[in-house]
Every structure is written in C-alpha cells, then in structure tokens.
Design a protein around this motif. Structure first.
Motif, PDB file in Angstrom:
ATOM      1  N   SER A 441       0.833  -1.209   0.000  1.00 27.32           N
ATOM      2  CA  SER A 441       0.000   0.000   0.000  1.00 27.32           C
ATOM      3  C   SER A 441       0.865   1.256   0.000  1.00 27.32           C
ATOM      4  N   CYS A 442       2.110   1.114   0.450  1.00 32.65           N
ATOM      5  CA  CYS A 442       3.064   2.226   0.457  1.00 32.65           C
ATOM      6  C   CYS A 442       4.187   2.028  -0.556  1.00 32.65           C
ATOM      7  N   ASP A 443       4.586   0.766  -0.739  1.00 33.72           N
ATOM      8  CA  ASP A 443       5.755   0.433  -1.566  1.00 33.72           C
ATOM      9  C   ASP A 443       5.299  -0.257  -2.850  1.00 33.72           C
ATOM     10  N   PRO A 444       5.336   0.437  -3.981  1.00 34.81           N
ATOM     11  CA  PRO A 444       4.840  -0.154  -5.231  1.00 34.81           C
ATOM     12  C   PRO A 444       5.795  -1.148  -5.879  1.00 34.81           C
ATOM     13  N   THR A 445       6.993  -1.312  -5.309  1.00 29.34           N
ATOM     14  CA  THR A 445       8.007  -2.150  -5.958  1.00 29.34           C
ATOM     15  C   THR A 445       7.857  -3.634  -5.669  1.00 29.34           C
ATOM     16  N   ILE A 446       6.966  -4.012  -4.744  1.00 25.32           N
ATOM     17  CA  ILE A 446       6.962  -5.405  -4.284  1.00 25.32           C
ATOM     18  C   ILE A 446       5.791  -6.235  -4.802  1.00 25.32           C
ATOM     19  N   ALA A 447       4.940  -5.647  -5.627  1.00 29.61           N
ATOM     20  CA  ALA A 447       3.803  -6.393  -6.179  1.00 29.61           C
ATOM     21  C   ALA A 447       3.465  -5.846  -7.562  1.00 29.61           C
ATOM     22  N   PRO A 448       2.886  -6.667  -8.432  1.00 25.20           N
ATOM     23  CA  PRO A 448       2.454  -6.177  -9.741  1.00 25.20           C
ATOM     24  C   PRO A 448       1.419  -5.067  -9.590  1.00 25.20           C
ATOM     25  N   PRO A 449       1.287  -4.193 -10.597  1.00 25.14           N
ATOM     26  CA  PRO A 449       0.295  -3.100 -10.505  1.00 25.14           C
ATOM     27  C   PRO A 449      -1.103  -3.627 -10.201  1.00 25.14           C
ATOM     28  N   GLY A 450      -1.735  -2.997  -9.228  1.00 31.71           N
ATOM     29  CA  GLY A 450      -3.089  -3.389  -8.836  1.00 31.71           C
ATOM     30  C   GLY A 450      -3.152  -4.538  -7.856  1.00 31.71           C
ATOM     31  N   SER A 451      -2.063  -5.282  -7.740  1.00 31.21           N
ATOM     32  CA  SER A 451      -2.006  -6.411  -6.807  1.00 31.21           C
ATOM     33  C   SER A 451      -1.271  -5.982  -5.540  1.00 31.21           C
ATOM     34  N   HIS A 452      -1.325  -6.861  -4.521  1.00 29.30           N
ATOM     35  CA  HIS A 452      -0.731  -6.479  -3.245  1.00 29.30           C
ATOM     36  C   HIS A 452      -0.133  -7.679  -2.505  1.00 29.30           C
ATOM     37  N   VAL A 453       0.778  -7.338  -1.611  1.00 31.04           N
ATOM     38  CA  VAL A 453       1.412  -8.297  -0.704  1.00 31.04           C
ATOM     39  C   VAL A 453       0.867  -8.050   0.689  1.00 31.04           C
ATOM     40  N   ILE A 454       0.447  -9.120   1.358  1.00 31.30           N
ATOM     41  CA  ILE A 454      -0.108  -9.014   2.707  1.00 31.30           C
ATOM     42  C   ILE A 454       0.673  -9.923   3.645  1.00 31.30           C
ATOM     43  N   SER A 455       1.031  -9.387   4.808  1.00 37.05           N
ATOM     44  CA  SER A 455       1.636 -10.190   5.873  1.00 37.05           C
ATOM     45  C   SER A 455       0.619 -10.371   6.991  1.00 37.05           C
ATOM     46  N   LEU A 456       0.430 -11.619   7.410  1.00 34.01           N
ATOM     47  CA  LEU A 456      -0.458 -11.934   8.523  1.00 34.01           C
ATOM     48  C   LEU A 456       0.372 -12.539   9.645  1.00 34.01           C
ATOM     49  N   PHE A 457       0.441 -11.834  10.758  1.00 32.95           N
ATOM     50  CA  PHE A 457       1.165 -12.305  11.929  1.00 32.95           C
ATOM     51  C   PHE A 457       0.102 -12.777  12.908  1.00 32.95           C
ATOM     52  N   THR A 458      -0.003 -14.087  13.097  1.00 31.89           N
ATOM     53  CA  THR A 458      -1.159 -14.638  13.812  1.00 31.89           C
ATOM     54  C   THR A 458      -0.735 -15.379  15.079  1.00 31.89           C
ATOM     55  N   GLN A 459      -1.575 -15.329  16.078  1.00 32.23           N
ATOM     56  CA  GLN A 459      -1.368 -16.009  17.352  1.00 32.23           C
ATOM     57  C   GLN A 459      -2.751 -16.425  17.908  1.00 32.23           C
ATOM     58  N   TYR A 460      -2.787 -17.445  18.697  1.00 30.45           N
ATOM     59  CA  TYR A 460      -1.645 -18.177  19.249  1.00 30.45           C
ATOM     60  C   TYR A 460      -1.661 -19.580  18.656  1.00 30.45           C
ATOM     61  N   THR A 461      -0.546 -20.032  18.145  1.00 31.48           N
ATOM     62  CA  THR A 461      -0.477 -21.380  17.601  1.00 31.48           C
ATOM     63  C   THR A 461       0.611 -22.164  18.330  1.00 31.48           C
ATOM     64  N   PRO A 462       0.283 -23.320  18.886  1.00 34.98           N
ATOM     65  CA  PRO A 462       1.276 -24.112  19.610  1.00 34.98           C
ATOM     66  C   PRO A 462       2.288 -24.754  18.671  1.00 34.98           C
ATOM     67  N   TYR A 463       3.492 -24.990  19.182  1.00 33.06           N
ATOM     68  CA  TYR A 463       4.530 -25.680  18.403  1.00 33.06           C
ATOM     69  C   TYR A 463       4.088 -27.107  18.114  1.00 33.06           C
ATOM     70  N   THR A 464       3.578 -27.772  19.140  1.00 34.59           N
ATOM     71  CA  THR A 464       3.031 -29.124  18.990  1.00 34.59           C
ATOM     72  C   THR A 464       1.551 -29.085  19.334  1.00 34.59           C
ATOM     73  N   LEU A 465       0.742 -29.673  18.485  1.00 32.61           N
ATOM     74  CA  LEU A 465      -0.697 -29.621  18.667  1.00 32.61           C
ATOM     75  C   LEU A 465      -1.168 -30.640  19.712  1.00 32.61           C
ATOM     76  N   LYS A 466      -2.416 -30.538  20.084  1.00 26.48           N
ATOM     77  CA  LYS A 466      -2.994 -31.406  21.106  1.00 26.48           C
ATOM     78  C   LYS A 466      -2.794 -32.884  20.758  1.00 26.48           C
ATOM     79  N   ASP A 467      -2.570 -33.683  21.787  1.00 27.59           N
ATOM     80  CA  ASP A 467      -2.348 -35.125  21.658  1.00 27.59           C
ATOM     81  C   ASP A 467      -1.072 -35.448  20.891  1.00 27.59           C
ATOM     82  N   GLY A 468      -0.129 -34.497  20.903  1.00 25.51           N
ATOM     83  CA  GLY A 468       1.167 -34.751  20.282  1.00 25.51           C
ATOM     84  C   GLY A 468       1.186 -34.656  18.774  1.00 25.51           C
ATOM     85  N   LYS A 469       0.113 -34.182  18.174  1.00 24.48           N
ATOM     86  CA  LYS A 469       0.069 -34.066  16.715  1.00 24.48           C
ATOM     87  C   LYS A 469       1.051 -33.000  16.242  1.00 24.48           C
TER      88      LYS A 469
END
Length: 574
Positions: A441-469
């Motif tokens: 939205s600020c830097d036009p050099t990182i995506a084709p015209p009209g398209s965009h790059v999105i970063s999603l920083f999400t929480q909370y996710t465990p390293y190992t899932l329930k029941d050892g999965k």
C-alpha cells in the motif's frame, strides 16, 4: 493445479533459486577455495541483520571479517523473498522501527540504499458489532481524539497522557539498549582496567534512574504488572485496550493477563525512523533491503560475505579457546574470534563441543524458554482488502487505513486471553489474534500493478498440537483457511482475491530461519530473560561471542546485539 491451492511448502518446492537470489542477496556464493583457507580475525556464523551489523563494525575497525550464511540469501529473519512470481514478501519480520539510530548513522544505511516509507496512521481496528465500526489511530491528534471518543470521551482525554508517560519511559530506557548490561563479575572482581570498562553500562543505568526519578512507580508497574492492569487503569473501552494490548503480546507466548507483559508493550514503542520517535515504516523492497544495506556497508569496508555455507562445528584450541569453525563439507576456517548469530541453544548445544562447556552453563542454556505463539502467513492478492468498516476507493487505490497495522479479532482483551489459553492446551484458538499489514500500500516495488502483498502475523499457535500431533500440510492449510474465514468477516471478498500463500508455523520458522522453537526473539522477552538474565555476549569460551537477539536487549530488527557484541570484543582486544 491452481496456484491458489498451493500451500507455502509446495510453493517453496517450485521456487527457483534465480528468483530468490534476485532479492537482496548481495553476496556471491561462488568463491575461490583460497578464500576459505585464509586465516581471519573474525568469523561470523549467520548472516542475519545482527551478524551483518557485527561484521560491519568489526571490519570498519580493521578486523578481517568473514560472514557465513547457511541459506541462499542473507538477512536471517529480515529477508525479502519472491515466493510467488512478481510478489516480494518480507517473509518473517515485516515492519521497521527498532533499528538503532546510531547504527543507521554509523553505517550510512541511507547511502547504501535503505529507503523507508513512513506510516501516517499506525493502527486500524475494525469492529464487527456494527456500532462505532472501527478505531483508527494516527499522528493527527485531533482525528485520533475523535476516533477514540466514538467509544469513550474519557479514554480520548486519557490517551495522550498515557502516550506521554509510556514514551518518557521508553526514551529513558534507550541508553540501556545501546550498551551491554553491567558485567557484575568484572565490576566486583576484575582488574582496574576491566572495572573501568564497565563505566558506560553503569552510566546508562544511572541515567535511567535520574530520568525516571518522578516516574519510578509507573516504570515498576509497567515492567511487572499484567497489561490488563495497566490498560484498565487508564481506559474503559475494549477496542482501544485490545489494540494497545497487541503490542504487549505480539511474538510472545504471553497473555495480556500475564504479569510482566507490560515490558513487551514498552519494547515495541522504543523505535524511531529518521529522527521521528515511535515511527514505523516499510523498507522499499521489503525487509531484505535492511539486511542488504547493512551488508553493503560491511562489504564497502572490506568484509567477505558468503551464502550457502553451513557451519557444523566451532573449533577449539587445546586451551579451550575458540580457533575457528568447520563447515558441513569439512572445510576448516581459522579465526582469532568467532561470533554466533544463531540462538544460544543452537550455538552452545549444537555447535560448541560439549567438552568446552561446564555442566552448570549447559543446564542454564537448556532452561531458556523459546516458546513461540506465531504462525506467519504471507499472502499475494489481486486487489486490496475491502473492509466493511471503511469501503475502498472506487479506483481501488490504497486508503490510509491500508497502510496501518490492521488488528482483527481485537475487539476485546478477553478474545486475546481466550486465544492464549486455548493454545496452551495445544488447540487452535477459536478467535486467533491477527495483525495484518499491507506494505505494498506504500511500496509499489513489491507487487504487480493493482495487486498487493499481505503479511499476517497470527497467534496463538502451539509448536506441537494437542495429543502430540505435528503440523503437516493439511493442518497448515486448515489453519490458514480459518484465518482467511476471519478476514472474510471483516473484508468480504478477501478469499476470492488470493493468488497464493506461504504458511509458516512455529516448526517452519525454526527449520527455515534457525529460530529455536520458532521464537522470533531468540528467547522469550519475559522479565526472567532480560538484561542480566539474558545470555552474555561473552561466552565461557575465550574468543567466542554471541551477537544475535539471544543477547541483550533481545529481539526485533534493531541491530543492538550485533553492535554491542562487536564493541565488546574490540574492547577485549585492547
């Protein structure tokens, strides 16, 4: 198969080295074998931004320095990668503020190509309940007052007092970032020269005490209390409190109700860009541009930087001091000094011969908490998200809220706390906390015209899932689908705009970037792992230093651990 159906791991398989190498890999992987047969004054393990800062300062001070990076490109977690053709992702770290001003100045990073787009607005929190449908915080005080007043006029009046208080504390702490912690053994038992050399650190502590003389109680509360207690004291509206609370938990396996979480909140307001306190921005070309500019500075002084060189072992002399490193292919490189930009666990448990460390030290290293709550999802889209709270412009051009950190599932601190508690049980949260940024939205050099790059920083996710999965492609995609479903509630049509995605769970962050446990800070930023309680730059092995975020003052793209480690070693050589 449609590109939309490919997950991050599959995308990596089709990624060409040529594409990846275009993105700020300023060093060459081709070299004469004679380069690695030479003796060096300093060898640095890992070409993350801190390792590159160390290299620049050492080489600038006359030490012949070699950087060895395991991956095909430099930067560690501060990299730009073109995973989907035409879309350049800041694949791990994603926004800039904490880079220390003195480093920016000393290494002339602007001269070496670093350009940063500043954000006028810094936080956008849409609300699903239909009332007061969003909160937008920015640099315009009158507009920010009006935005907060939609939820609470009392909060609007208190907000600027709160900002003044927390900014004063952050400014007071800054000298601690730029100096090593006080070396207690050298201060109490060292030679006169060693005691003398602790003075800058003592001065920084003394300066902190003087500056905070009237605010000691606020400082103490901030670093010891739960964020909920601090924010409840100041405010009553949940969207404002939840928006501010994200800074206290982002990247950390903490809840706003965790005692001491207030320090992480403070850690995220210590930055500045080009003299503007508290500013955040997007480097042109992505976060790899930061690492690239530091590398260019180091190269301009004469340093050597090599990629695709995996260090297998740190070599020791018969007296137990460091002698250099051995690569995975068996090549041995002699060096007076060795610096590790890897995590303390990787450095001392994987690279140092076990005979070189005492059992007591080894046990302390193994006690470090590397728990990570983060799954990073990088998304390529063919149009901007269209939030119901603030509809897009008719021409599809970015609005101010698109340049913000966009907080989703942040209507209430309770939502964040519930997500944290579910993850502690190994479960995927019902309402994951999401920080979305759209750097294109600020830097036009990182995506084709009209398209965009999105970063999603999400929480909370465990390293190992329930029941050892363990995480597999199905689990990764199920989680990403859940995140996209949430975004769709706030911005209908988002899912149909997706061109491709790259999903990085905690185990993926560990595998790709060498972040133990997937922890972006090289170790939790809790009070029991800060300042004196964080591993020292100096190790028990003479000539071996830590220069990564595992040392003081911790994580974030600030460069302080790299500079402090370099200056500590230069001091030791005098």
């Amino acid at each position: 198969m449609s590109l939309k159906l490919l997950n991050g791991i599959s995308l990596l398989k089709i990624q060409t080295l040529k594409s990846a190498f275009r993105t700020f890999c300023v060093a060459s992987t081709t070299y004469s074998k004679d380069v690695l047969k030479e003796d060096y004054d300093a060898v640095i393990i890992g070409g993350g931004h801190n390792g590159l800062v160390t290299a620049a300062y050492l080489q600038k001070n006359g030490l012949k320095t070699l950087v060895l990076e395991r991956r095909h490109l430099i930067g560690g977690a501060a990299v730009t990668e073109e995973i989907i053709p035409g879309f350049k992702f800041s694949r791990a770290s994603y926004v800039l503020s904490l880079l220390r001003p003195q480093i920016y100045k000393d290494l002339e990073l602007k001269k070496h190509g670093l350009k940063v787009y500043l954000r006028e607005q810094f936080a956008f929190t849409p609300v699903l309940d239909g009332k007061n449908s969003y909160l937008l915080l920015g640099n315009d005080k009158e507009e920010t007052f009006n935005q907060i007043a939609k939820f609470s006029e009392k909060d609007a009046k208190a907000y600027f007092r709160y900002e003044k208080m927390i900014s004063k504390i952050a400014e007071s702490i800054e000298p601690l970032l730029d100096n090593p912690p006080v070396d207690i053994p050298r201060l109490t038992k060292g030679t006169f020269k060693q005691k003398l050399r602790t003075l800058p650190s003592i001065k920084a502590l003394f300066s902190l005490g003087v500056k905070l003389s009237d605010d000691i109680s606020s400082f103490y509360e901030l670093i010891t209390s739960p964020t909920t207690k601090i924010l409840d004291h100041w405010f009553e509206s949940e969207p404002l409190k939840a928006t501010l609370a994200t800074d206290a938990v982002i990247g950390a396996m903490l809840s706003p109700t965790t005692p001491g979480s207030g320090y992480v909140l403070l850690h995220h307001v210590m930055g500045e860009i080009e003299g503007i306190k508290g500013a955040w921005g997007y480097p042109e070309g992505g976060m790899g541009a930061v690492s690239g500019s530091i590398a260019k500075a180091a190269l301009s002084y004469g340093a050597t930087i090599l990629t695709e060189q995996t260090v297998e072992k740190i070599l020791l002399k018969s007296d137990g001091s460091s002698a250099g490193v051995r690569l995975k292919d068996g090549t041995e490189i002699k060096s007076r000094l060795v610096f590790s930009n890897a995590t303390p666990k990787v450095t001392f448990c994987d690279l140092v011969p076990r005979s070189g460390l005492s059992q007591e030290f080894f046990d302390e290293i193994n006690k470090i908490d590397y728990t990570s709550p983060v799954t990073k999802i990088n998304v390529a889209v063919d149009r901007l998200p269209n939030f119901t709270a603030i509809p897009n412009n008719s021409d599809g051009s970015p609005s101010p809220h698109h340049s913000c950190t966009i907080h989703l599932n942040c209507e209430s601190m309770q939502y964040i706390d519930e997500a944290y508690n579910e993850a502690l049980q190994g479960e995927i949260p019902t309402r994951p906390m999401i920080e979305m940024v759209i750097p294109s939205s600020c830097d036009p050099t990182i995506a084709p015209p009209g398209s965009h790059v999105i970063s999603l920083f999400t929480q909370y996710t465990p390293y190992t899932l329930k029941d050892g999965k363990e995480w597999d492609d199905t689990m990764r995609n199920n989680y990403a689908d859940k995140i996209f479903d949430v975004i769709e509630q706030y911005a209908p049509g988002f899912k149909s705009s997706v061109v491709g995605r790259d999903i990085l769970t905690p185990p993926d962050l560990e595998r790709i970037f060498g972040l133990t446990g997937g922890n972006i800070f090289h170790g939790a930023m809790s009070l029991d792992q800060l300042y004196l309680a964080r591993p020292s730059y100096r190790s028990p092995i003479a000539g071996l230093y830590l220069c990564g975020s595992g040392g003081h003052p911790g994580g974030g793209v600030m460069g302080a651990p790299g500079k402090n480690a370099a200056m500590t070693a230069l001091q030791d050589m005098k």
